[in-house]
Each structure stands twice: as C-alpha cells, then as structure tokens.
Design a protein around this motif. Structure first.
Motif, short mmCIF file in Angstrom:
data_model
loop_
_atom_site.label_atom_id
_atom_site.label_comp_id
_atom_site.label_asym_id
_atom_site.label_seq_id
_atom_site.Cartn_x
_atom_site.Cartn_y
_atom_site.Cartn_z
N VAL A 76 0.84 -1.21 0.00
CA VAL A 76 0.00 0.00 0.00
C VAL A 76 0.87 1.25 0.00
O VAL A 76 0.63 2.21 -0.75
CB VAL A 76 -0.95 0.00 1.22
CG1 VAL A 76 -1.65 1.34 1.34
CG2 VAL A 76 -1.97 -1.12 1.09
N ILE A 77 1.90 1.25 0.84
CA ILE A 77 2.80 2.42 0.93
C ILE A 77 3.56 2.61 -0.38
O ILE A 77 3.66 3.74 -0.90
CB ILE A 77 3.79 2.23 2.10
CG1 ILE A 77 3.05 2.31 3.43
CG2 ILE A 77 4.90 3.29 2.05
CD1 ILE A 77 3.86 1.85 4.62
N LEU A 78 4.05 1.52 -0.96
CA LEU A 78 4.80 1.60 -2.21
C LEU A 78 3.92 2.11 -3.35
O LEU A 78 4.32 2.96 -4.14
CB LEU A 78 5.39 0.24 -2.56
CG LEU A 78 6.63 -0.17 -1.76
CD1 LEU A 78 6.87 -1.66 -1.86
CD2 LEU A 78 7.85 0.60 -2.27
N PHE A 79 2.68 1.58 -3.47
CA PHE A 79 1.81 1.99 -4.56
C PHE A 79 1.35 3.43 -4.39
O PHE A 79 1.18 4.16 -5.38
CB PHE A 79 0.60 1.05 -4.66
CG PHE A 79 -0.25 1.33 -5.87
CD1 PHE A 79 0.19 1.00 -7.14
CD2 PHE A 79 -1.51 1.92 -5.73
CE1 PHE A 79 -0.59 1.26 -8.26
CE2 PHE A 79 -2.30 2.18 -6.84
CZ PHE A 79 -1.84 1.85 -8.11
N ASN A 91 -6.30 13.16 -3.19
CA ASN A 91 -4.98 13.67 -3.59
C ASN A 91 -4.03 12.55 -3.97
O ASN A 91 -3.20 12.70 -4.88
CB ASN A 91 -4.38 14.53 -2.48
CG ASN A 91 -4.15 13.73 -1.22
OD1 ASN A 91 -5.02 12.99 -0.78
ND2 ASN A 91 -2.97 13.88 -0.62
N ASP A 92 -4.15 11.38 -3.29
CA ASP A 92 -3.29 10.24 -3.62
C ASP A 92 -3.63 9.70 -5.00
O ASP A 92 -2.73 9.33 -5.77
CB ASP A 92 -3.46 9.13 -2.57
CG ASP A 92 -2.97 9.57 -1.20
OD1 ASP A 92 -2.03 10.38 -1.14
OD2 ASP A 92 -3.54 9.11 -0.19
N LEU A 93 -4.92 9.64 -5.33
CA LEU A 93 -5.33 9.12 -6.64
C LEU A 93 -4.88 10.05 -7.76
O LEU A 93 -4.37 9.61 -8.79
CB LEU A 93 -6.86 8.95 -6.69
CG LEU A 93 -7.41 8.38 -8.01
CD1 LEU A 93 -6.84 7.01 -8.27
CD2 LEU A 93 -8.93 8.34 -7.97
N LEU A 94 -5.04 11.36 -7.57
CA LEU A 94 -4.59 12.31 -8.58
C LEU A 94 -3.07 12.26 -8.77
O LEU A 94 -2.57 12.37 -9.89
CB LEU A 94 -5.03 13.73 -8.18
CG LEU A 94 -6.53 14.00 -8.25
CD1 LEU A 94 -6.86 15.38 -7.66
CD2 LEU A 94 -7.04 13.91 -9.68
N PHE A 95 -2.34 12.10 -7.66
CA PHE A 95 -0.88 11.95 -7.74
C PHE A 95 -0.52 10.69 -8.52
O PHE A 95 0.39 10.71 -9.37
CB PHE A 95 -0.30 11.88 -6.33
CG PHE A 95 1.17 11.55 -6.29
CD1 PHE A 95 2.13 12.52 -6.58
CD2 PHE A 95 1.60 10.27 -5.97
CE1 PHE A 95 3.48 12.21 -6.55
CE2 PHE A 95 2.95 9.96 -5.93
CZ PHE A 95 3.89 10.93 -6.21
N MET A 96 -1.23 9.59 -8.26
CA MET A 96 -0.95 8.33 -8.94
C MET A 96 -1.21 8.46 -10.44
O MET A 96 -0.39 8.04 -11.27
CB MET A 96 -1.81 7.22 -8.35
CG MET A 96 -1.53 5.85 -8.94
SD MET A 96 -2.61 5.44 -10.34
CE MET A 96 -4.19 5.32 -9.52
#
Length: 311
Positions: free
Chosen positions: A200-203, A234-239
């Motif tokens: 989870v942290i890596l992805f 924000n995590d999804l947009l970054f990904m």
C-alpha cells in the motif's frame, strides 16, 4: 694583528743591533782617548744584556698570549657553530609549528564559514521558506523510520499510518522495496502478514515504479482496484499524474497495466471526478486520440470513456 706585532719585533731587534753597534763604535773610539772607558763599556754591555733578556721574556709572553687567543677564538667558533645549529633547529621547529597552526586555523575558518552559511540558510528558510525546514525535518524522520524497519520490518504496523499520511521523496523507493524483500525473505515471521502494508505504501508513493517493476507489479496486480478505491483524492490524482507521465516518457500509449488502473477508476466512487480526466488529457496532449482509440476497444470502460471525452 699578529703580523704587525712580528714586524714590530723585527724592527725592534734591528734597532737594538744598530744601537749596540753604534755604542760599541763610540766606546771603541773613546777607549782610544780614555783609558777608563772599559769600565763604562762593561756597564752598558750589562744593560744591553738585561734589555735582551727582557725582550726575550716579552717575546715568550707574546707567543703565549697568541696561543691563548687562538684557543679562545677556536672555542668561540665552536660555540657559534653549535649555537647556529641549535638556532637552525629551533627555527625549523618554529616553522613547522606555525605551518600546522596556520593550516588548522584555515580549516577552522572554512568550517566556521560553512556553519555560518548553514545557519544563515536555516535562518533565511525560517523567515521566508518554512516549508524547506519542514521538508528537512520530514526527511530526517523518514530516514529514522527506514533504519528502524531495516532492523525490524514487522514494525511497519506502527509506522504505516505515519508513512501513508506523509509525502515521501521518490529517492526512497529502492529502500522501501528492499525492506519488503528483507521481510519476505525471513524464515520466521509474526502471526500477522505485513507485506500488504508495504505494498500500500509503495503503490501510494511510487505508483509508476511499482507498475514497471516486475517483482512489485506481480504483487499489486490483483489489488490495484482495491488500492484505488481506498485511496484519498490527492493520492489518486498523484498516482494518475505519475503513471501517465511515465508512459509518455517511455513513448508508450497504454497497455494492460494502465487499463487495469482505468478499470479500477471505473469501479470506484472516483469515476466522475473530472480532475482525473483533465490530468490525463493534459499530459497526453496530442496523443490523447491514440489513447482513446486504444481504450475504445476495451470492454467495461464506458463511463470512463464518456467522462474523458467530456472533460
């Protein structure tokens, strides 16, 4: 000086001889005139003998003085030579000492200048760029956590919330991957599996690296829809930003890995988030038509396709 004294001695002897001869001649001439002159002559002769004795005595004294002076000069010369040697050694030692002090002083000045510049930089950051101070502190904390996890990988259970809520620099990807490898290679583990926490942290922090790393992709492949659905906005947009930029950088349009992410978005509550599609269209630019041509052939992306066309 000695040569002058020797010349004076010669002159004195010559003068004495002349006096003696002159006196003798006078006495002789007078003796012819006066029968009592012999007595006077004897007296003068005795005086001359005493004078010669004194001259001889003075000559011995002079020779002795010359000998003493020569010895004194030799002794003084030896003292001067020894003094010169000692002085030379002292000068050499003093030169080395001054050189060492000078070198150390320069080093201290350089260190002091470096520390002063660092202090000025920190002071400047505090006044005008506090975010840089926070970034440095955050990176120090990340380093501490990484070193702790290398020793005790199971401790991820305590650090996972912190790592998920903190922005992690991309330079730490290999370190977190290595910690996961260390953990999975352990013979004895605790009853709870911790690999999922690392994935989870890596992805979340290194999405593009995970997709193009064969070892990690095999582990996250089946969990990508779950990871997307449980991400923050924000995590999804970054990904999305990181992954699509990596595809363009590599000269790729799409493949089954990217489609898997799009399918995860299709099934998540983020499916109507317009910023996702704006980001994709902005990064692909003129190549967006090639992406649409690719994904139009994929089943199960109807909403995703409609949203990207309407973005």
């Amino acid at each position: 000086l000695s040569k002058r004294i020797i010349k004076m001695k010669k002159y004195l002897l010559i003068l004495s001889s002349i006096i003696i001869i002159t006196v003798n001649l006078n006495l002789y001439s007078q003796s012819q005139q006066n029968p009592n002159i012999n007595e006077e002559f004897n007296k003068i002769h005795e005086r001359i003998n005493r004078l010669e004795f004194k001259i001889s005595f003075l000559d011995e004294k002079y020779e002795h003085s010359i000998e003493l002076s020569s010895k004194s000069i030799d002794h003084i010369s030896n003292i001067i030579s020894i003094s010169s040697l000692v002085l030379g050694v002292l000068i050499l030692i003093l030169t080395i000492f001054i050189t060492v002090i000078y070198t150390r002083t320069n080093q201290l000045i350089k260190k002091s200048s470096k520390h002063i510049n660092e202090i000025k930089s920190i002071d400047n950051d505090i006044k005008f760029n506090i975010s840089e101070i926070y970034k440095k502190i955050r990176n120090e904390e990340i380093e501490y956590i990484i070193n702790r996890l290398i020793k005790v990988p199971e401790d991820i259970i305590h650090y996972s919330p912190k790592l998920l809520s903190t922005q992690i620099d991309q330079k730490y990807f290999e370190k977190f991957k290595n910690i996961l490898t260390i953990y999975e290679s352990k013979t004895y583990k605790t009853h709870r599996e911790k690999s999922g926490d690392y994935l989870v942290i890596l992805f979340q922090h290194f999405p593009s690296q995970c997709l193009f790393d064969e070892y990690l992709y095999k582990k996250i492949e089946i969990n990508i829809p779950y990871l997307i659905d449980n991400s923050f906005e924000n995590d999804l947009l970054f990904m999305i930003e990181q992954v699509t930029k990596e595809y363009i950088r590599r000269g790729l349009i799409a493949d089954e890995k990217l489609i898997l992410i799009f399918q995860g978005i299709e099934k998540s509550f983020f499916v109507d988030h317009t910023d996702i599609y704006k980001t994709i269209k902005e990064i692909y630019g003129e190549k967006i038509s090639q992406l649409l041509a690719y994904i139009n052939k994929i089943d199960g992306l109807n909403k995703f396709i409609n949203n990207i066309n309407g973005a």
